[in-house]
Design a protein around this motif. Structure first.
Motif, PDB file in Angstrom:
ATOM      1  N   ALA A  27       0.835  -1.203   0.000  1.00 32.51           N
ATOM      2  CA  ALA A  27       0.000   0.000   0.000  1.00 32.51           C
ATOM      3  C   ALA A  27       0.868   1.251   0.000  1.00 32.51           C
ATOM      4  O   ALA A  27       0.578   2.225  -0.703  1.00 32.51           O
ATOM      5  N   ALA A  28       1.960   1.220   0.766  1.00 34.23           N
ATOM      6  CA  ALA A  28       2.833   2.386   0.863  1.00 34.23           C
ATOM      7  C   ALA A  28       3.503   2.711  -0.466  1.00 34.23           C
ATOM      8  O   ALA A  28       3.689   3.882  -0.805  1.00 34.23           O
ATOM      9  N   VAL A  29       3.884   1.680  -1.231  1.00 31.44           N
ATOM     10  CA  VAL A  29       4.604   1.908  -2.494  1.00 31.44           C
ATOM     11  C   VAL A  29       3.650   1.919  -3.686  1.00 31.44           C
ATOM     12  O   VAL A  29       4.096   2.024  -4.834  1.00 31.44           O
ATOM     13  N   ARG A  30       2.339   1.787  -3.411  1.00 33.87           N
ATOM     14  CA  ARG A  30       1.311   1.775  -4.457  1.00 33.87           C
ATOM     15  C   ARG A  30       1.605   0.693  -5.501  1.00 33.87           C
ATOM     16  O   ARG A  30       1.560   0.925  -6.710  1.00 33.87           O
ATOM     17  N   GLY A  31       1.897  -0.502  -5.012  1.00 34.18           N
ATOM     18  CA  GLY A  31       2.262  -1.610  -5.897  1.00 34.18           C
ATOM     19  C   GLY A  31       1.056  -2.311  -6.474  1.00 34.18           C
ATOM     20  O   GLY A  31       0.772  -3.478  -6.138  1.00 34.18           O
ATOM     21  N   ALA A  32       0.341  -1.625  -7.370  1.00 35.43           N
ATOM     22  CA  ALA A  32      -0.923  -2.152  -7.880  1.00 35.43           C
ATOM     23  C   ALA A  32      -0.761  -3.433  -8.693  1.00 35.43           C
ATOM     24  O   ALA A  32      -1.738  -4.170  -8.888  1.00 35.43           O
ATOM     25  N   GLN A  33       0.446  -3.731  -9.168  1.00 41.12           N
ATOM     26  CA  GLN A  33       0.634  -4.988  -9.895  1.00 41.12           C
ATOM     27  C   GLN A  33       0.407  -6.201  -8.994  1.00 41.12           C
ATOM     28  O   GLN A  33       0.315  -7.330  -9.473  1.00 41.12           O
ATOM     29  N   LEU A  40      -5.948  -2.591  -1.140  1.00 38.97           N
ATOM     30  CA  LEU A  40      -6.700  -2.342  -2.370  1.00 38.97           C
ATOM     31  C   LEU A  40      -7.190  -0.895  -2.429  1.00 38.97           C
ATOM     32  O   LEU A  40      -7.189  -0.273  -3.498  1.00 38.97           O
ATOM     33  N   ALA A  41      -7.603  -0.351  -1.279  1.00 39.08           N
ATOM     34  CA  ALA A  41      -8.046   1.044  -1.247  1.00 39.08           C
ATOM     35  C   ALA A  41      -6.912   1.982  -1.643  1.00 39.08           C
ATOM     36  O   ALA A  41      -7.123   2.989  -2.338  1.00 39.08           O
ATOM     37  N   ALA A  42      -5.679   1.655  -1.210  1.00 30.22           N
ATOM     38  CA  ALA A  42      -4.526   2.484  -1.561  1.00 30.22           C
ATOM     39  C   ALA A  42      -4.231   2.438  -3.058  1.00 30.22           C
ATOM     40  O   ALA A  42      -3.683   3.385  -3.617  1.00 30.22           O
ATOM     41  N   PHE A  43      -4.603   1.335  -3.722  1.00 32.59           N
ATOM     42  CA  PHE A  43      -4.356   1.211  -5.161  1.00 32.59           C
ATOM     43  C   PHE A  43      -5.335   2.026  -5.989  1.00 32.59           C
ATOM     44  O   PHE A  43      -5.084   2.298  -7.165  1.00 32.59           O
ATOM     45  N   GLY A  44      -6.488   2.384  -5.426  1.00 26.80           N
ATOM     46  CA  GLY A  44      -7.460   3.197  -6.148  1.00 26.80           C
ATOM     47  C   GLY A  44      -8.012   2.501  -7.372  1.00 26.80           C
ATOM     48  O   GLY A  44      -8.246   1.276  -7.363  1.00 26.80           O
ATOM     49  N   PRO A  45      -8.235   3.250  -8.470  1.00 23.97           N
ATOM     50  CA  PRO A  45      -8.810   2.658  -9.687  1.00 23.97           C
ATOM     51  C   PRO A  45      -8.003   1.493 -10.243  1.00 23.97           C
ATOM     52  O   PRO A  45      -8.547   0.650 -10.971  1.00 23.97           O
ATOM     53  N   ALA A  46      -6.710   1.409  -9.911  1.00 18.42           N
ATOM     54  CA  ALA A  46      -5.880   0.314 -10.418  1.00 18.42           C
ATOM     55  C   ALA A  46      -6.319  -1.033  -9.855  1.00 18.42           C
ATOM     56  O   ALA A  46      -5.877  -2.084 -10.347  1.00 18.42           O
ATOM     57  N   ALA A  47      -7.177  -1.032  -8.839  1.00 20.97           N
ATOM     58  CA  ALA A  47      -7.668  -2.278  -8.250  1.00 20.97           C
ATOM     59  C   ALA A  47      -9.041  -2.648  -8.793  1.00 20.97           C
ATOM     60  O   ALA A  47      -9.804  -3.366  -8.136  1.00 20.97           O
ATOM     61  N   ALA A  60     -12.686   4.082  -3.594  1.00 22.32           N
ATOM     62  CA  ALA A  60     -11.407   4.430  -4.222  1.00 22.32           C
ATOM     63  C   ALA A  60     -11.304   3.848  -5.625  1.00 22.32           C
ATOM     64  O   ALA A  60     -10.733   4.474  -6.527  1.00 22.32           O
ATOM     65  N   ALA A  61     -11.883   2.663  -5.843  1.00 22.18           N
ATOM     66  CA  ALA A  61     -11.781   2.015  -7.151  1.00 22.18           C
ATOM     67  C   ALA A  61     -12.773   2.570  -8.155  1.00 22.18           C
ATOM     68  O   ALA A  61     -12.458   2.713  -9.341  1.00 22.18           O
TER      69      ALA A  61
END
Length: 697
Positions: free
Chosen positions: A473-479, A507-514, A542-543
């Motif tokens: 979540a901290a690094v926004r690792g949406a992959q 998942l919330a931290a990833f936003g639309p990428a999730a 967020a998504a």
């Protein structure tokens, strides 16, 4: 020896672990000729008969026998028995716990009565301690002064004896104990204080031994903290330099003892290790006493620590680090120079000094920035670069220097964290330290994803996955969305809700990428757990940014009968949605009148964020600010958002910024994030004040 011990019905008495029929064996063990047996018996006395300072009926029954042992010169290690008696009889009841105010049915009556009876019983036999000040055993002479000051019923007589003994005593540590006991008498007996403070002041200037002068100065400061001289820092610094130059050889080693599998033995070994190689290890306790007396004179304490950190004596530098740990935990101040000098100790060949420096820097977070270059250099150094025993470059990820560098937000930690993530085990604190590293930490996402993929979906899932989920979540690792979904779907019964909540936060931290997780997240809106359901709502918002399902799900938890935790979770989620959740404002308003302070705070903050109306929220927040200091960070964050609308809070914010004591400082300990949390409060207060004054954010 131990006459009458068999006449006591020990089995009818008790201690921490039940019937006290083992106590005679412990008492005989204290008189044994075998050092290991004596230490084991002493450990048993502290562990059961005087467990955590408690006094039982068996403890009272032991007192005559302990006094008999102390009086017998043939018994070895009597100093330890004197210390045990001092502990048993030295407990003083608080004002609200005075025995005559407690009824016989009060649950505190028996413990209080036992403390009082123990003090009386030892005081009745305390004349035995008078002769111990001249005992042939220096360990006995070391323990006797405190016993006399704490337990003897004639303080004036004791004061005269201690001062007379000081004129003939030659052992350095015993002399310091005599001075400390004089100070203790002054604190316990107001009638002796003026005379004693004057004598301590005279001794601080007249004694030939600089250690004795420092001891007298420390005790005088302790007894009269309001009358500490302005020149105390150069005075103490000069005394420390005299001590350093006069104590030009290491302290003589103590008597070798066989290791015993006891807590007492472990503590003894740690103390011996701590003092090893130091010519004057006793200065540490004197400086602790002085720092305690200086209290909120933060600038003086910092100046003293800086002087110590520049000393050629590594022991003084180590003491300074530990002193500063207590100072910075409680008091706000300008610590840049201190932190820089502590960082410089990472290059020292003494491993104990490096360990102290690293331990200190780990807790500083953003305040550790002045030591960042030293930390980076330490981590880049090869094996043996700091001398024998030095740690090499980061490999296992357990090096505290890396944790300190990452918590300071220094991006030089990123490649080192990547190396740590290649190791079989990663220190979990490192994973939680990735929040402040910015965009450069994105390179860690593939490594974190791979590690998460390797986590088994078993009963230990939460412990292993939660730190990785936090880091992703901290690094926004949406992959990592597929792997996060694997964890979310495969959570075992053990801590299932905890696992789901952690995965949903990521998942919330990833936003639309999730987006691919939306079906799973939507199903969890109906979860029985408020923590899971509200976190699912945040992730869904967020998504998708669609209020259709989110707002009704959250408002459903703002119902009569909801627990405080349920209400707070929903209110916080609504606040994160902001103005798009304005329709939920009426549902939040009842929370403003809750008996639960956190419900009021979360409701008021959310109401402001969804409606922009500060008139109702601000009075609630300001009342909570005064009621509970631990709510101030959340409140300050809201005040910073309000800007000019929070102008009525300007004085409150200014007052907080002028306080020297940290808002979350505790006397009984500290948490690893306490300094960081208080510094966050100060940052938010500055932001709030600036926006109130300028009308901009």
């Amino acid at each position: 020896m131990l006459t009458g011990i068999e006449e006591v019905d020990w089995a009818s008495l008790g201690h921490a672990y039940g019937p006290a029929d083992d106590v005679p064996e412990l008492l005989r063990g204290l008189a044994s000729a075998d050092p290991a047996e004596r230490e084991t018996a002493l450990d048993g006395m502290y562990g059961a008969v005087h467990h955590q300072g408690d006094v039982y009926d068996s403890t009272l029954a032991c007192i005559p026998f302990l006094l008999e042992l102390v009086a017998d010169p043939a018994v070895q290690d009597r100093g330890c028995i004197v210390e045990l008696l001092t502990s048993i009889g030295g407990i003083e009841l608080d004002d609200e716990e005075e025995l005559d105010e407690l009824g016989a049915d009060d649950e505190e009556f028996i413990p209080a009565a036992n403390y009082a009876m123990a003090a009386a019983a030892i005081a009745a036999g305390a004349d035995v301690f008078l002769g111990l000040v001249s005992d042939a055993d220096p360990e006995v002479r070391l323990a006797a002064p405190c016993a006399l000051a704490s337990l003897h019923p004639e303080p004036a007589r004791v004061l005269n004896l201690l001062r007379e003994r000081l004129t003939v005593e030659r052992d350095t540590e015993v002399r310091l104990a005599l001075v400390a006991a004089v100070g203790r008498l002054a604190l316990r007996h107001a009638s002796l204080r003026t005379e004693t403070v004057e004598w301590l002041g005279w001794l601080a200037r007249a004694a030939q031994d600089p250690g004795l002068r420092l001891a007298a100065l420390a005790q005088r400061a302790r007894c009269a903290p309001g009358d500490i001289p302005d020149d105390v820092v150069p005075w103490v610094t000069g005394l420390l330099e005299e001590i350093r130059t006069s104590a030009n050889r290491p302290a003589a080693p103590g008597t070798e003892r066989a290791a015993t599998p006891t807590l007492i033995g472990q503590v003894r070994e740690l103390l011996e290790e701590h003092a090893a190689g130091r010519p004057a290890p006793w200065t540490e306790e004197l400086l602790r006493t002085l720092h305690a007396a200086l209290d909120d004179r933060v600038d003086d304490r910092i100046a003293l620590i800086v002087a110590q950190l520049r000393s050629p004596d590594w022991g003084q530098r180590s003491d300074a680090i530990w002193m500063c740990g207590g100072l910075i935990r409680v008091w706000r101040g300008r610590y840049e120079e201190v932190v820089r000098l502590v960082g410089a100790q990472l290059r020292d060949p003494e491993p104990r000094l490096r360990e102290a420096a690293t331990s200190f820097l780990e807790r500083l977070f953003e305040l550790g920035a002045p030591a960042a270059d030293a930390l980076a250099a330490r981590l880049a150094a090869g094996p043996g670069a700091a001398g024998p025993g030095a740690a090499g470059p980061v490999g296992s990820g357990r090096d505290g220097a890396l944790l300190a560098l990452a918590r300071a937000g220094d991006t030089r930690a990123v490649p080192l964290l990547a190396r740590a993530l290649e190791e079989p085990e990663v220190r979990r604190e490192l994973l939680y330290a990735m929040d402040g590293l910015g965009p450069s930490a994105a390179m860690l996402a593939p490594l974190l994803t791979r590690r998460l993929a390797e986590v088994e979906l078993d009963e230990r899932l939460y412990d292993r996955a939660a730190p990785l989920l936090h880091a992703l979540a901290a690094v926004r690792g949406a992959q990592a969305v597929p792997e996060v979904l694997r964890v979310l779907r495969g959570a075992p019964a053990n801590r299932r809700d905890w696992v789901r909540e952690a995965a949903l936060r990521t998942l919330a931290a990833f936003g639309p990428a999730a987006a691919e997780a939306v079906p799973d997240v939507r199903r969890l809106l109906a979860a029985d757990s408020a923590a899971v359901a509200t976190t699912a709502a945040r992730a869904l918002w967020a998504a998708e940014g669609d209020r259709g399902d989110v707002l009704p799900a959250l408002e459903g938890w703002l119902r009569p009968g909801a627990s405080g935790a349920e209400w707070c979770a929903a209110a916080q989620a609504l606040g994160e949605i902001g103005p798009a959740a304005a329709a939920a404002a009426p549902a939040l308003r009842p929370g403003l009148a809750s008996r639960d302070l956190w419900v009021r705070v979360r409701s008021a903050a959310a109401l402001w964020r969804v409606s922009g109306d500060a008139s109702v929220a601000l009075p609630v927040l300001l009342a909570a600010w005064e009621e509970n200091r631990h709510a101030r960070v959340d409140i300050a964050e809201c005040l910073a958002e309000m800007g000019p609308a929070a102008s009525a809070a300007q004085l409150v914010v200014l007052t907080e910024l002028t306080r020297r004591r940290r808002h979350n400082a505790r006397e009984d300990g500290s948490g690893s994030h306490d300094i960081h949390v208080d510094e966050k409060l100060l940052t938010l207060c500055r932001a709030a004040l600036a926006r109130m004054e300028r009308g901009t954010f």
